[in-house]
Design a protein around this motif. Structure first.
Motif, PDB file in Angstrom:
ATOM      1  N   ILE A 113       0.832  -1.209   0.000  1.00  0.00           N
ATOM      2  CA  ILE A 113       0.000   0.000   0.000  1.00  0.00           C
ATOM      3  C   ILE A 113       0.861   1.252   0.000  1.00  0.00           C
ATOM      4  N   THR A 114       1.861   1.301   0.890  1.00  0.00           N
ATOM      5  CA  THR A 114       2.685   2.508   0.987  1.00  0.00           C
ATOM      6  C   THR A 114       3.515   2.726  -0.274  1.00  0.00           C
ATOM      7  N   ASP A 115       4.038   1.651  -0.867  1.00  0.00           N
ATOM      8  CA  ASP A 115       4.832   1.803  -2.090  1.00  0.00           C
ATOM      9  C   ASP A 115       3.961   2.272  -3.256  1.00  0.00           C
ATOM     10  N   ILE A 116       2.815   1.617  -3.437  1.00  0.00           N
ATOM     11  CA  ILE A 116       1.950   1.965  -4.566  1.00  0.00           C
ATOM     12  C   ILE A 116       1.418   3.391  -4.419  1.00  0.00           C
ATOM     13  N   VAL A 117       0.902   3.710  -3.228  1.00  0.00           N
ATOM     14  CA  VAL A 117       0.370   5.063  -3.011  1.00  0.00           C
ATOM     15  C   VAL A 117       1.484   6.097  -3.117  1.00  0.00           C
ATOM     16  N   GLY A 118       2.652   5.781  -2.551  1.00  0.00           N
ATOM     17  CA  GLY A 118       3.760   6.736  -2.588  1.00  0.00           C
ATOM     18  C   GLY A 118       4.206   7.050  -3.999  1.00  0.00           C
TER      19      GLY A 118
END
Length: 474
Positions: free
Chosen positions: A455-460
Motif C-alpha cells: 500500500i505505501t509503495d503503490i500510493v507513494g
C-alpha cells in the motif's frame, strides 16, 4: 544467580593448582576460557573435573552452557555428569537444541531425568520427543506420574493443560486449619512452590481456595470452609495459554486452579509459567512482524532458516513488481525530469516507515486486546491525524531541502504534497490492514507486513509521480 568462583582451584598431576575461570566475564557474557575448559574436560572424559566446573550451577546457567557448547559436546556433558545433571536445564535451551540433545540420549537416561522434575518441566521435555519415544519414557515412570503426564499431553498444544503443574495441595472443606497445617508438615511430596491450597469435594470438583497467608493467620480449630474463597481463580485446561496469560496480567494473579470440562481440579498454573508464555508470545509476534517464523531460533540450521524465510521474501518480491508497474506508468515523466527518480525513493521510504510504525502499534494492541470494535474508529481517526500532521511537518522540511537542492520551489511543493498524501495513507493502511485481517480470522502479525508495504509503495509512487506529471505537464 550463582556463579563459579574464579578463585576455586583444581589439582593437576603436576601438583599445581590452576584457577578455574569464571563462567561469565565482567559484562555478563559467557567467558570463552570457561567454555574452552569445559570442552577440554568433555573431550578428556574428565567427569570429576567437569563436575567441579559446573558445581552449584543454576539450571538457567547450565542451559546457557549447553547452548554455547558444540553439538557433539552437549549430550556428552549430560552423560558425564550422570545423576547430578538437572534435566530442568533442558527447559532453558532452544527447542532445536533440546531435540538434538534428546536424540542422542538413551531413553532410560531421559526417563530417569524426567522422574525428578515438576510436571510442567517434564511435559516440556516430553513434547520434544517423537510419540514412540514419549511412550517408552512414560512406560518407565511410576504409574501415578505416568497417568498425570499422559493426561497433560492429551490436552491441546499451547493450552493451560500443557502448562499446568499436576502437583498441588487439595483438602476437603470440613478439615480444620490445624489438620491442614499438620498434613503439610507430614506430607513427603509437597510441591516445590505453591501459593494457595485448594478445596475439593469427594469427586475432586473445585469448591474454593485458601491463600497461604490467610491459612497461617487463622486459628487451628477454624474449618477450611469458613476461610476459603468461594470463587477461586480457575482456568479451563483447554484454554489457550495466551488467554490464560492475559487473565493473569489483567487480575494480577500469582496462581490459579486448572479444571477439566467437568469442573474437576486437575492442576495449577503459576506466575513463573505465565512469564515464559508472555515472553514466547511477544517473541513470536516480533518475529512474525519481520516475516520470520515464530519458532525460528539461533540454533536452527542454515537450510531450515532459508526455507522458513523464503515465502515472505517471495511475497515481498511479488508486491515489489506491483509497485514497479506503477512506476512504469510514469516512464515518460521520469525520462523528462531526472529529479523525480532521485526523490522517489525518499517518498517510498517515508511511507514504508510510517506504515510500519502504525502497523506495529496496531498488531500489538490487537494481541493484548487493547484494540477492538469499541475503540477501533477512535484509534483510526487518531492515526490518520498523526499521519496528516507528520506529513505536513515533513512536507515543509523535505520541500525546502528539495527546492534548494534542485533550485526549484515547484518540485519542493510537489514532494511536500506527496509526503502528506503518502503518510496519511500509510497510517490508514497500517491500522486498517491488521484490523481487517483480524476480522477475517488471520493472524495480523503474520500477514500485515507485505500488505502494508504494498500500500505505501503503490500510493507513494502514484502520488508523487502523478502529482509531478500533472503539475509540470509531463
Amino acid at each position: 544467580m550463582q556463579e563459579v568462583d574464579d578463585k576455586t582451584l583444581l589439582p593437576n598431576p603436576d601438583g599445581a593448582e590452576p584457577v578455574i575461570p569464571a563462567f561469565r566475564d565482567e559484562e555478563g557474557e559467557l567467558n570463552p576460557e570457561f567454555l574452552a575448559a569445559a570442552a577440554d574436560a568433555i573431550d578428556a572424559s574428565e567427569a570429576d573435573l567437569l563436575q567441579r566446573l559446573v558445581e552449584d550451577f543454576h539450571e538457567s546457567e547450565m542451559g546457557d552452557l549447553l547452548e554455547a557448547l558444540q553439538p557433539e559436546h552437549r549430550h556428552r556433558l549430560i552423560e558425564l555428569l550422570g545423576s547430578s545433571f538437572d534435566f530442568a536445564a533442558l527447559t532453558e535451551v532452544d527447542e532445536a537444541v533440546r531435540e538434538e540433545i534428546l536424540e542422542e540420549l538413551e531413553t532410560s537416561t531421559v526417563a530417569e531425568g524426567v522422574r525428578d522434575l515438576d510436571s510442567d518441566d517434564a511435559i516440556t521435555i516430553l513434547e520434544s520427543l517423537p510419540e514412540d519415544e514419549q511412550a517408552e519414557v512414560l512406560d518407565q515412570l511410576p504409574a501415578i506420574e505416568r497417568v498425570a503426564l499422559q493426561r497433560s499431553l492429551d490436552y491441546p498444544e499451547d493450552s493451560a493443560g500443557r502448562r499446568m503443574q499436576t502437583e498441588f495441595i487439595a483438602v476437603p472443606p470440613f478439615w480444620t486449619v490445624g489438620q491442614t497445617i499438620d498434613f503439610m508438615r507430614d506430607a513427603p511430596d509437597l510441591p516445590e512452590t505453591f501459593y494457595e491450597i485448594f478445596v475439593i469435594d469427594p469427586a475432586a470438583h473445585l469448591l474454593g481456595s485458601v491463600p497461604l497467608d490467610r491459612l497461617l493467620r487463622s486459628k487451628r480449630p477454624v474449618t477450611i470452609q469458613e476461610i476459603m474463597n468461594d470463587e477461586p481463580d480457575r482456568m479451563e485446561a483447554t484454554q489457550h495459554q495466551e488467554e490464560v496469560a492475559r487473565l493473569f496480567e489483567r487480575y494480577n494473579l500469582v496462581s490459579a486452579a486448572v479444571v477439566d470440562e467437568g469442573g474437576r481440579l486437575v492442576g495449577t498454573i503459576l506466575v513463573d509459567d505465565i512469564v515464559d508464555v508472555l515472553e514466547e508470545e511477544a517473541d513470536a509476534d516480533i518475529k512474525q512482524l519481520g516475516g520470520v517464523k515464530s519458532d525460528e531460533e539461533l540454533s536452527d540450521t542454515i537450510l531450515y532458516i532459508q526455507r522458513s524465510r523464503f515465502p515472505w521474501l517471495f511475497a515481498n518480491m511479488c508486491t515489489a513488481f506491483v509497485a514497479a508497474s506503477v512506476i512504469r506508468l510514469f516512464e515518460d515523466s521520469l525520462e523528462r525530469m531526472v529529479a523525480l527518480a532521485i526523490l522517489m525513493p525518499i517518498v517510498a521510504s517515508m511511507g514504508g516507515n510510517a506504515g510500519t510504525q502504525t502497523m506495529t502499534v496496531a498488531v500489538r494492541a490487537l494481541a493484548t486486546r487493547e484494540l477492538g470494535r469499541a475503540n477501533a474508529w477512535r484509534i483510526i481517526r487518531r492515526e490518520a491525524a498523526v499521519g496528516v500532521l507528520n506529513g505536513m511537518v515533513f512536507a515543509v522540511i523535505m520541500g525546502t531541502l528539495a527546492g534548494f537542492w534542485f533550485q526549484s520551489m515547484e518540485i519542493g511543493f510537489v514532494i511536500g504534497l506527496a509526503l502528506v498524501t503518502v503518510l496519511f495513507f500509510a497510517a490508514l493502511g497500517g491500522i486498517f490492514v491488521p484490523l481487517t485481517l483480524n476480522r477475517m480470522g488471520v493472524d495480523p502479525a503474520v500477514s500485515s507486513g507485505p500488505f502494508v508495504t504494498s500500500i505505501t509503495d503503490i500510493v507513494g509512487f502514484f502520488a508523487f509521480l502523478g502529482i509531478a506529471t500533472a503539475w509540470f505537464n509531463l
